[in-house]
Motif scaffolding. Structure first.
Motif, mmCIF file in Angstrom:
data_model
loop_
_atom_site.group_PDB
_atom_site.id
_atom_site.type_symbol
_atom_site.label_atom_id
_atom_site.label_comp_id
_atom_site.label_asym_id
_atom_site.label_seq_id
_atom_site.Cartn_x
_atom_site.Cartn_y
_atom_site.Cartn_z
ATOM 1 N N ASN A 161 -6.470 -9.385 -3.206
ATOM 2 C CA ASN A 161 -6.728 -10.381 -4.247
ATOM 3 C C ASN A 161 -5.940 -10.066 -5.511
ATOM 4 O OD1 ASN A 161 -9.817 -10.730 -2.828
ATOM 5 N ND2 ASN A 161 -8.730 -12.558 -3.493
ATOM 6 N N SER A 162 -5.478 -11.093 -6.190
ATOM 7 C CA SER A 162 -4.572 -10.935 -7.331
ATOM 8 C C SER A 162 -5.195 -10.168 -8.488
ATOM 9 C CB SER A 162 -4.111 -12.315 -7.813
ATOM 10 O OG SER A 162 -5.219 -13.097 -8.235
ATOM 11 N N TYR A 163 -6.524 -10.166 -8.590
ATOM 12 C CA TYR A 163 -7.194 -9.531 -9.719
ATOM 13 C C TYR A 163 -7.505 -8.049 -9.466
ATOM 14 C CZ TYR A 163 -11.063 -10.940 -6.668
ATOM 15 O OH TYR A 163 -11.869 -11.150 -5.576
ATOM 16 N N VAL A 164 -7.131 -7.539 -8.315
ATOM 17 C CA VAL A 164 -7.448 -6.164 -7.929
ATOM 18 C C VAL A 164 -6.320 -5.231 -8.360
ATOM 19 C CG1 VAL A 164 -7.844 -4.645 -5.949
ATOM 20 C CG2 VAL A 164 -8.877 -6.929 -5.998
ATOM 21 N N PHE A 165 -6.652 -4.020 -8.779
ATOM 22 C CA PHE A 165 -5.613 -3.089 -9.199
ATOM 23 C C PHE A 165 -4.683 -2.785 -8.021
ATOM 24 C CE2 PHE A 165 -8.688 -0.021 -7.502
ATOM 25 C CZ PHE A 165 -7.888 0.949 -6.922
ATOM 26 N N ALA A 166 -3.424 -2.583 -8.333
ATOM 27 C CA ALA A 166 -2.357 -2.272 -7.372
ATOM 28 C C ALA A 166 -1.915 -3.479 -6.554
ATOM 29 C CB ALA A 166 -2.749 -1.129 -6.439
ATOM 30 N N ALA A 167 -2.428 -4.664 -6.853
ATOM 31 C CA ALA A 167 -2.008 -5.856 -6.111
ATOM 32 C C ALA A 167 -0.559 -6.197 -6.458
ATOM 33 C CB ALA A 167 -2.918 -7.037 -6.433
ATOM 34 N N ASP A 224 -3.149 7.084 -10.482
ATOM 35 C CA ASP A 224 -1.775 6.597 -10.384
ATOM 36 C C ASP A 224 -1.238 6.750 -8.963
ATOM 37 O OD1 ASP A 224 -1.727 5.887 -13.053
ATOM 38 O OD2 ASP A 224 -0.893 7.812 -13.707
ATOM 39 N N LYS A 225 -1.516 7.890 -8.341
ATOM 40 C CA LYS A 225 -1.071 8.101 -6.965
ATOM 41 C C LYS A 225 -1.757 7.109 -6.020
ATOM 42 C CE LYS A 225 0.014 13.049 -7.304
ATOM 43 N NZ LYS A 225 -0.337 14.408 -6.814
ATOM 44 N N GLN A 226 -3.037 6.870 -6.280
ATOM 45 C CA GLN A 226 -3.775 5.939 -5.428
ATOM 46 C C GLN A 226 -3.177 4.532 -5.519
ATOM 47 O OE1 GLN A 226 -7.805 4.703 -6.582
ATOM 48 N NE2 GLN A 226 -8.496 5.161 -4.495
ATOM 49 N N ALA A 227 -2.851 4.090 -6.722
ATOM 50 C CA ALA A 227 -2.256 2.765 -6.894
ATOM 51 C C ALA A 227 -0.926 2.665 -6.153
ATOM 52 C CB ALA A 227 -2.065 2.463 -8.376
ATOM 53 N N THR A 228 -0.118 3.725 -6.231
ATOM 54 C CA THR A 228 1.163 3.734 -5.523
ATOM 55 C C THR A 228 0.953 3.655 -4.018
ATOM 56 O OG1 THR A 228 2.233 5.009 -7.280
ATOM 57 C CG2 THR A 228 3.267 5.062 -5.113
ATOM 58 N N MET A 229 -0.065 4.355 -3.530
ATOM 59 C CA MET A 229 -0.355 4.335 -2.096
ATOM 60 C C MET A 229 -0.759 2.934 -1.643
ATOM 61 S SD MET A 229 -2.374 7.993 -1.890
ATOM 62 C CE MET A 229 -2.596 8.097 -0.106
ATOM 63 N N TYR A 230 -1.538 2.240 -2.469
ATOM 64 C CA TYR A 230 -1.933 0.870 -2.100
ATOM 65 C C TYR A 230 -0.744 -0.089 -2.160
ATOM 66 C CZ TYR A 230 -6.894 1.903 -1.721
ATOM 67 O OH TYR A 230 -8.105 2.388 -1.306
ATOM 68 N N GLU A 231 0.179 0.148 -3.066
ATOM 69 C CA GLU A 231 1.397 -0.667 -3.091
ATOM 70 C C GLU A 231 2.219 -0.435 -1.824
ATOM 71 O OE1 GLU A 231 3.235 0.508 -6.708
ATOM 72 O OE2 GLU A 231 1.878 -0.670 -7.994
ATOM 73 N N ASP A 232 2.307 0.835 -1.396
ATOM 74 C CA ASP A 232 3.032 1.155 -0.166
ATOM 75 C C ASP A 232 2.387 0.495 1.051
ATOM 76 O OD1 ASP A 232 4.829 2.686 -1.601
ATOM 77 O OD2 ASP A 232 3.835 4.597 -1.151
ATOM 78 N N ILE A 233 1.070 0.425 1.048
ATOM 79 C CA ILE A 233 0.359 -0.216 2.165
ATOM 80 C C ILE A 233 0.728 -1.691 2.257
ATOM 81 C CG2 ILE A 233 -1.930 -0.980 2.940
ATOM 82 C CD1 ILE A 233 -2.990 1.746 1.931
ATOM 83 N N GLN A 234 0.783 -2.366 1.121
ATOM 84 C CA GLN A 234 1.151 -3.783 1.145
ATOM 85 C C GLN A 234 2.569 -3.988 1.678
ATOM 86 O OE1 GLN A 234 -0.436 -5.825 -2.684
ATOM 87 N NE2 GLN A 234 -0.814 -3.636 -2.971
ATOM 88 N N ARG A 235 3.481 -3.109 1.297
ATOM 89 C CA ARG A 235 4.862 -3.212 1.793
ATOM 90 C C ARG A 235 4.899 -2.925 3.293
ATOM 91 N NH1 ARG A 235 5.598 -0.066 -3.075
ATOM 92 N NH2 ARG A 235 6.327 -1.415 -4.766
ATOM 93 N N LYS A 236 4.104 -1.969 3.744
ATOM 94 C CA LYS A 236 4.030 -1.662 5.169
ATOM 95 C C LYS A 236 3.505 -2.855 5.952
ATOM 96 C CE LYS A 236 3.954 1.067 8.833
ATOM 97 N NZ LYS A 236 5.198 1.589 9.465
ATOM 98 N N MET A 237 2.495 -3.527 5.418
ATOM 99 C CA MET A 237 1.934 -4.693 6.095
ATOM 100 C C MET A 237 2.956 -5.823 6.200
ATOM 101 S SD MET A 237 -1.908 -4.615 4.451
ATOM 102 C CE MET A 237 -2.488 -6.089 5.312
#
Length: 534
Positions: A335-341, A479-492
């Motif tokens: 969702n657009s309102y979630v951190f790391a989106a 900060d590391k967690q946000a980066t990991m969630y960004e990587d997950i979106q790119r992986k998907m």
């Protein structure tokens, strides 16, 4: 409508015609709020047993939680807990409670009430317990997991590595997070039911309002709690009417008999937008509208075919013509309102690109398939639009309609080809809430029956993706967690998932323009800050 106008004057909620800006039209009292919504799913007032956003919307006003979510930013904010500390190992949270809180009964609120409320939730093991039990909380271990350290200090210990911020978001919601007056509830126990019979029709909270009266599928009356620890609400009473017909809500708003309407259809909302005395507001809510494929079908198991489908959705056309008041364009699984989106990848209708991908997959002339969808208007219209663009690339999709049980039942049984649906988590503003629904699948076997995971329903499984989701959840560095969630979106995006969102859900309400402080999203809605200019 005549029956509504006759019964709106219930108890002290007498709505009298009063001349004003609306001339001869009726006008609700300046210190009383009249709300219309659909309460078909409101089956009990016991916080442990409620289901659906409508009951959450009611009980947000009756019960307090340790923390709350800011309605605009969705950030965690103090409520009963003035402050909190998360342990360095992320395995516990210590909450420091306000010292000036009493329940509506007059009983003081202490950490023992917090511990009792959460233990009761697990022991009863009803609808609201599932979110905690799914994260490892257990009734047999509850004494160790929920501890009243002293009168105003409560310690929550996680049963397994997790993100404590997500657990706090879970506990911000009415129902699972509602803190009960343990003394009052225990005084009203019947045959060891932990007050279940009493709480079906009564309240035991410390919120801004108390439950005065509830009649199923008729109305709820809330009365201002004079013992409320916060600023006294301007509205002395709130009448929430069961008016499932959109046209009835619209007429009530136009005539001034209703202050807020929460269950209006698109044609009536469009009509009300032309009325200067009415405000129509849409806000983001949990989940998405999406196109899903079954990976059990060898055609959709091919990533080239799934990628082709990405370019056979008219995202702009659907969201511009069909989704106003229901959704806004969104293509990411968070969702657009979630951190790391991340921002949308920018997919657009491109028939030629889709044809090329289908040809690479061995389907230069397309194929025949079925497209399941519930018969509710925005779903059916979206499916019809997708059917038309699929046909442009040679995919002939037969639409199969039905009710939610039939359509989502086929998805839960993993017996479908294409499906237009809505879901995807997001009730908590945390990436894991979306990813557990849209991407995570720990066991792809039919026997697992992990029907709560929409990714399991589509038979999509990727072990590496599962591991990325599990690792991101327990990363303590923000900060590391946000980066990991960004990587997950790119992986998907690389994997070409089996569920492609095309619209992020929004919820819409209409209200009198002289009414202020209305929170539209039922998950964060409270009436304590509502005021009227009258």
């Amino acid at each position: 409508m005549k029956r509504f106008l006759a019964t709106v004057a219930i108890g002290a909620l007498l709505v009298s015609a009063a001349p004003g800006q609306r001339g001869a039209l009726a006008e609700t009292p300046a210190d009383q709020l009249v709300v219309a919504f659909n309460m078909s799913n409101v089956l009990t007032m016991d916080p442990a047993a409620i289901t659906g956003g409508e009951t959450v919307q009611i009980l947000n006003n009756v019960y307090d939680s340790l923390v709350s979510l800011n309605p605009e930013t969705l950030a965690l904010e103090p409520r009963l807990a003035e402050s909190w500390e998360i342990a360095p190992d992320n395995m516990s949270v210590t909450f420091h409670l306000r010292k000036d809180v009493t329940f509506a009964s007059g009983n003081p609120l202490t950490a023992e009430d917090v511990a009792y409320s959460l233990k009761r939730l697990l022991k009863l093991s009803q609808a609201q317990a599932s979110m905690l039990t799914s994260r490892g909380f257990d009734a047999e271990q509850a004494d160790a997991q929920f501890v009243a350290k002293d009168e105003h200090t409560f310690v929550l210990t996680l049963p397994a590595p997790d993100d404590p911020k997500l657990i706090m978001m879970v506990l911000a919601e009415a129902g699972r997070g509602s803190i009960l007056d343990s003394k009052l509830v225990q005084e009203n126990e019947t045959d060891g039911d932990m007050g279940a019979a009493f709480l079906t029709n009564n309240s035991a909270g410390s919120g801004a309002y108390t439950l005065n009266n509830w009649r199923a599928n008729e109305y709820v009356i809330l009365t201002r709690n004079d013992a409320f620890w916060g600023d006294a609400p301007e509205m002395k009473r709130v009448l929430m009417r069961h008016l499932p017909e959109s046209q009835t809500q619209r007429l009530g708003l136009e005539q001034g008999d209703i202050d807020v309407g929460f269950s209006l259809a698109a044609p009536d909302l469009r009509g009300l937008e032309k009325n200067e005395q009415i405000t129509v507001e849409s806000v983001p809510s949990a989940g998405f509208y999406y196109l899903a494929v079954s990976m059990k079908d060898e055609r959709y198991a091919d990533p080239k075919v799934r990628e082709a489908l990405r370019y056979l959705i008219d995202y702009d056309g659907i969201n511009g013509a069909i989704m106003p008041y229901f959704g806004v364009k969104r293509q990411q699984p968070i969702n657009s309102y979630v951190f790391a989106a991340l921002p949308d990848p920018g997919y657009a209708l491109d028939v030629e690109k889709a044809k090329a991908l289908l040809a690479e997959a061995g389907y230069p002339d397309g194929f025949e398939t079925t497209l399941r969808v519930i018969s509710t208007q925005e779903f059916l219209d979206s499916a019809t639009a997708i059917q038309a663009t699929l046909a442009q690339a040679g995919i002939k999709a037969e639409i199969i309609t039905g009710d939610g049980g039939q359509i989502y039942g086929a998805m839960r049984e993993r017996s479908f080809e294409l499906l237009v649906g809505r879901g995807g988590g997001g009730q908590q503003p945390h990436p894991d809430s979306n990813l557990r629904a849209m991407a995570y699948n720990p066991d792809n076997s039919d026997e697992a029956k992990l029907t709560n995971y929409q990714n399991w329903r589509t038979s999509f499984f990727d072990e590496a993706l599962n591991g990325m989701i599990e690792s991101a959840l327990v990363e303590p560095d923000a900060d590391k967690q946000a980066t990991m969630y960004e990587d997950i979106q790119r992986k998907m995006e690389e994997l070409v998932m089996s569920i492609q969102p095309f619209s992020e859900r929004v919820v819409t309400a209409a209200y009198q323009s002289d009414v202020h402080g209305v929170v539209v999203d039922p998950w964060t809605s409270r009436f304590e800050d509502v005021t009227k200019e009258r």
